[in-house]
Design a protein around this motif. Structure first.
Motif, PDB file in Angstrom:
ATOM      1  N   GLU A   1       0.630  -0.815  -0.007  1.00  0.00           N
ATOM      2  CA  GLU A   1       0.174  -0.307   0.105  1.00  0.00           C
ATOM      3  C   GLU A   1       0.734   1.319   0.186  1.00  0.00           C
ATOM      4  N   LYS A   2       1.694   1.655   0.976  1.00  0.00           N
ATOM      5  CA  LYS A   2       2.990   2.548   1.062  1.00  0.00           C
ATOM      6  C   LYS A   2       3.513   2.867  -0.901  1.00  0.00           C
ATOM      7  N   TRP A   3       3.860   1.625  -1.184  1.00  0.00           N
ATOM      8  CA  TRP A   3       4.467   1.774  -2.723  1.00  0.00           C
ATOM      9  C   TRP A   3       3.747   1.815  -3.831  1.00  0.00           C
ATOM     10  N   TYR A   4       2.467   2.285  -3.824  1.00  0.00           N
ATOM     11  CA  TYR A   4       1.644   1.451  -5.178  1.00  0.00           C
ATOM     12  C   TYR A   4       0.057   2.695  -4.637  1.00  0.00           C
ATOM     13  N   GLY A   5       0.015   3.265  -3.115  1.00  0.00           N
ATOM     14  CA  GLY A   5      -1.090   3.580  -3.178  1.00  0.00           C
ATOM     15  C   GLY A   5      -2.144   3.340  -3.075  1.00  0.00           C
ATOM     16  N   LYS A   6      -2.792   1.596  -2.909  1.00  0.00           N
ATOM     17  CA  LYS A   6      -3.532   1.197  -2.786  1.00  0.00           C
ATOM     18  C   LYS A   6      -3.682  -0.314  -2.141  1.00  0.00           C
ATOM     19  N   PRO A   7      -4.573   0.050  -0.730  1.00  0.00           N
ATOM     20  CA  PRO A   7      -4.994  -1.182  -0.521  1.00  0.00           C
ATOM     21  C   PRO A   7      -4.685  -2.502  -1.703  1.00  0.00           C
ATOM     22  N   HIS A   8      -3.810  -3.693  -0.717  1.00  0.00           N
ATOM     23  CA  HIS A   8      -4.159  -5.096  -1.330  1.00  0.00           C
ATOM     24  C   HIS A   8      -5.269  -6.114  -1.329  1.00  0.00           C
ATOM     25  N   SER A   9      -5.830  -6.486  -2.870  1.00  0.00           N
ATOM     26  CA  SER A   9      -6.959  -6.784  -2.916  1.00  0.00           C
ATOM     27  C   SER A   9      -7.052  -8.013  -2.706  1.00  0.00           C
ATOM     28  N   ALA A  10      -6.465  -8.831  -2.400  1.00  0.00           N
ATOM     29  CA  ALA A  10      -5.810 -10.012  -2.782  1.00  0.00           C
ATOM     30  C   ALA A  10      -4.776 -11.219  -1.356  1.00  0.00           C
TER      31      ALA A  10
ATOM     32  N   ALA B   1      12.665   8.876 -11.456  1.00  0.00           N
ATOM     33  CA  ALA B   1      11.881   8.258 -10.024  1.00  0.00           C
ATOM     34  C   ALA B   1      14.061   8.867  -9.093  1.00  0.00           C
ATOM     35  N   VAL B   2      14.211   9.733  -9.193  1.00  0.00           N
ATOM     36  CA  VAL B   2      15.586  10.209  -8.802  1.00  0.00           C
ATOM     37  C   VAL B   2      15.396  10.238  -7.418  1.00  0.00           C
ATOM     38  N   GLY B   3      15.971   9.929  -6.535  1.00  0.00           N
ATOM     39  CA  GLY B   3      15.762  10.411  -5.279  1.00  0.00           C
ATOM     40  C   GLY B   3      15.572   9.275  -4.046  1.00  0.00           C
ATOM     41  N   GLY B   4      14.731   7.584  -4.903  1.00  0.00           N
ATOM     42  CA  GLY B   4      14.646   6.873  -4.225  1.00  0.00           C
ATOM     43  C   GLY B   4      13.401   6.518  -3.678  1.00  0.00           C
ATOM     44  N   THR B   5      12.429   7.275  -4.892  1.00  0.00           N
ATOM     45  CA  THR B   5      11.185   6.821  -5.426  1.00  0.00           C
ATOM     46  C   THR B   5      10.488   5.334  -6.341  1.00  0.00           C
ATOM     47  N   HIS B   6      11.598   5.013  -6.690  1.00  0.00           N
ATOM     48  CA  HIS B   6      11.557   4.037  -7.532  1.00  0.00           C
ATOM     49  C   HIS B   6      10.616   2.339  -7.070  1.00  0.00           C
ATOM     50  N   ARG B   7       9.521   2.032  -7.471  1.00  0.00           N
ATOM     51  CA  ARG B   7       9.140   1.101  -6.831  1.00  0.00           C
ATOM     52  C   ARG B   7      10.036  -0.612  -6.837  1.00  0.00           C
ATOM     53  N   HIS B   8      11.043  -0.751  -7.786  1.00  0.00           N
ATOM     54  CA  HIS B   8      11.521  -1.834  -7.287  1.00  0.00           C
ATOM     55  C   HIS B   8      12.698  -1.591  -6.220  1.00  0.00           C
TER      56      HIS B   8
ATOM     57  N   ALA C   1      11.488  -1.639  -3.301  1.00  0.00           N
ATOM     58  CA  ALA C   1      10.513  -1.550  -2.238  1.00  0.00           C
ATOM     59  C   ALA C   1      11.093  -3.612  -2.323  1.00  0.00           C
ATOM     60  N   GLU C   2      11.301  -3.973  -3.045  1.00  0.00           N
ATOM     61  CA  GLU C   2      11.742  -4.985  -3.077  1.00  0.00           C
ATOM     62  C   GLU C   2      13.198  -5.162  -2.782  1.00  0.00           C
ATOM     63  N   PHE C   3      14.401  -4.073  -2.835  1.00  0.00           N
ATOM     64  CA  PHE C   3      15.567  -4.547  -2.756  1.00  0.00           C
ATOM     65  C   PHE C   3      15.665  -4.290  -1.220  1.00  0.00           C
ATOM     66  N   ASP C   4      14.608  -3.156  -0.711  1.00  0.00           N
ATOM     67  CA  ASP C   4      14.558  -2.910   0.788  1.00  0.00           C
ATOM     68  C   ASP C   4      14.209  -4.690   1.646  1.00  0.00           C
ATOM     69  N   GLN C   5      13.131  -5.234   0.920  1.00  0.00           N
ATOM     70  CA  GLN C   5      13.060  -6.963   1.660  1.00  0.00           C
ATOM     71  C   GLN C   5      13.687  -7.489   1.655  1.00  0.00           C
ATOM     72  N   GLU C   6      13.866  -7.501   0.159  1.00  0.00           N
ATOM     73  CA  GLU C   6      15.333  -8.504   0.264  1.00  0.00           C
ATOM     74  C   GLU C   6      16.693  -8.563   0.535  1.00  0.00           C
ATOM     75  N   PHE C   7      16.935  -7.429   0.586  1.00  0.00           N
ATOM     76  CA  PHE C   7      18.571  -6.867   0.665  1.00  0.00           C
ATOM     77  C   PHE C   7      18.075  -7.470   2.590  1.00  0.00           C
ATOM     78  N   SER C   8      17.215  -7.235   3.536  1.00  0.00           N
ATOM     79  CA  SER C   8      16.537  -6.792   4.672  1.00  0.00           C
ATOM     80  C   SER C   8      17.110  -8.446   5.035  1.00  0.00           C
TER      81      SER C   8
ATOM     82  N   GLN D   1      20.762   3.096  -1.708  1.00  0.00           N
ATOM     83  CA  GLN D   1      21.056   4.345  -2.829  1.00  0.00           C
ATOM     84  C   GLN D   1      20.643   3.672  -4.615  1.00  0.00           C
ATOM     85  N   PHE D   2      19.454   3.919  -5.527  1.00  0.00           N
ATOM     86  CA  PHE D   2      19.070   3.534  -6.422  1.00  0.00           C
ATOM     87  C   PHE D   2      18.972   4.863  -7.571  1.00  0.00           C
ATOM     88  N   THR D   3      19.331   4.806  -8.296  1.00  0.00           N
ATOM     89  CA  THR D   3      18.454   5.868  -9.925  1.00  0.00           C
ATOM     90  C   THR D   3      18.854   5.324 -11.081  1.00  0.00           C
TER      91      THR D   3
END
Length: 342
Positions: free
Chosen positions: A110-119, A204-211, A213-220, A230-232
């Motif tokens: 919801e944070k990255w895609y702007g809407k609640p997950h529906s499934a 998507a400069v400054g950390g707004t690219h939706r991918h 979220a995957e880096f955060d999830q997987e690397f953490s 940092q990703f540009t």
């Protein structure tokens, strides 16, 4: 044994790429193809390069009889897959190429895609589709969520290093360039030839690219503690390909050794000799990813470069690799095509 498959969203680039790959697959038969706006048309009308193939006509999803179909590829737009997959038969194996099931935490979606997950029930069972690192889980999965193409590229260069504890987790920079087909086939003003050609630009400069979220999830997850990179990304005036240049603190030779060890025996990820950098032209149209490591002129720093084709290894090829595992087929079936060169 032949398995029947369906491709939903076959009129997009990833759908067409799936058809191209599956056309010579020894164990898969395309039983149904869907496309909402192009329903009723022949695939060869939509994509003339596939005109030679004997394929079913494009239909709307609700017209497909899933009886006898073993696996479905969903190459639908983001947010569309959730509603569609929720309504598919529970016995059907599914590989989703959208972003709808990549994030394990619904709040992060919801944070990255702007809407609640529906499934949420389907999201809870989804397995992240980075094949080389989730192979055993994918074999047992009903629903596999394909990765973002940029996210896959960065992870091939970094996951083994994070797991081995070889780099400074608070100083990782990913500078990535991608071809325009990653933006999809829909008409967009900024993707017109006159707007795109003869130039390159970051977005998507400054950390707004939706991918991210995957880096955060997987690397953490691998590190066992929060990791933010940092990703540009930059858009190139090229149809296909991604090249990621990753800057890290660590011993270059140890980093190369770790990547070489991580990918030994992997059919599609190739670690180049130390000091050699990969190129998108050497993986174009293939399911291969090339990884290179060089020493930086600053002591204690290394440069890791990864190149892959965003439509193949970054999306449709990855999806087929996962489908092979899910169906108990040789993982490389239909995917050993040599890159197209020049």
């Amino acid at each position: 044994m032949t398995h029947k498959i369906a491709i939903l969203g076959a009129s997009g680039y990833t759908g067409a790429e799936l058809v191209r790959l599956i056309a010579t697959h020894p164990h898969l038969e395309i039983a149904a193809l869907s496309a909402e706006r192009k329903a009723g048309m022949a695939m060869g009308q939509v994509f003339p390069h596939l005109r030679h193939l004997d394929l079913p006509k494009l239909v709307k999803i609700e017209e497909i009889d899933f009886t006898g179909i073993d696996l479905c590829f969903c190459a639908l737009p983001h947010a569309t897959s959730q509603a569609v997959i929720k309504g598919l038969p529970e016995t059907l194996k599914i590989v989703d190429l959208s972003a709808d099931f990549r994030l394990r935490d619904p709040a992060e979606y919801e944070k990255w895609y702007g809407k609640p997950h529906s499934a949420l029930d389907q999201q809870a069972e989804a397995v992240y589709g980075l094949t080389e690192f989730y192979r055993d889980d994918i074999k047992q999965a009903r629903l596999v969520a394909g990765t973002g193409c940029n996210a896959a590229t960065g992870q091939y260069g970094l996951r083994p290093l994070i797991e081995a504890g070889l780099i400074d987790l608070d100083d990782i920079i990913i500078d990535l360039k991608t071809g325009v087909s990653g933006a999809g086939r829909s008409l967009k003003e900024n993707l017109l030839h006159a707007e795109l050609s003869e130039g390159a630009h970051p977005y998507a400069v400054g950390g707004t690219h939706r991918h991210l979220a995957e880096f955060d999830q997987e690397f953490s997850r691998v590190a066992g503690r929060p990791v933010k990179v940092q990703f540009t990304p930059h858009l190139l005036p090229a149809n296909r390909g991604i090249v990621a240049t990753v800057y890290v603190k660590g011993d270059p030779q140890a980093i190369h050794n770790a990547l070489e060890k991580a990918y030994v025996g992997e059919p599609f990820v190739v670690t180049l000799p130390f000091g050699e950098a990969p190129s998108t032209r050497h993986v174009r149209g293939s399911n291969f990813a090339h990884v290179g490591v060089s020493a930086d002129r600053i002591d204690g720093r290394a440069i890791v470069v990864v190149a892959l084709d965003n439509l193949t290894k970054g999306s449709s090829g990855q999806a087929l690799q996962n489908a092979n595992l899910m169906l108990g087929i040789d993982e490389t079936a239909g995917l050993m095509l040599a890159p197209v060169f020049p």
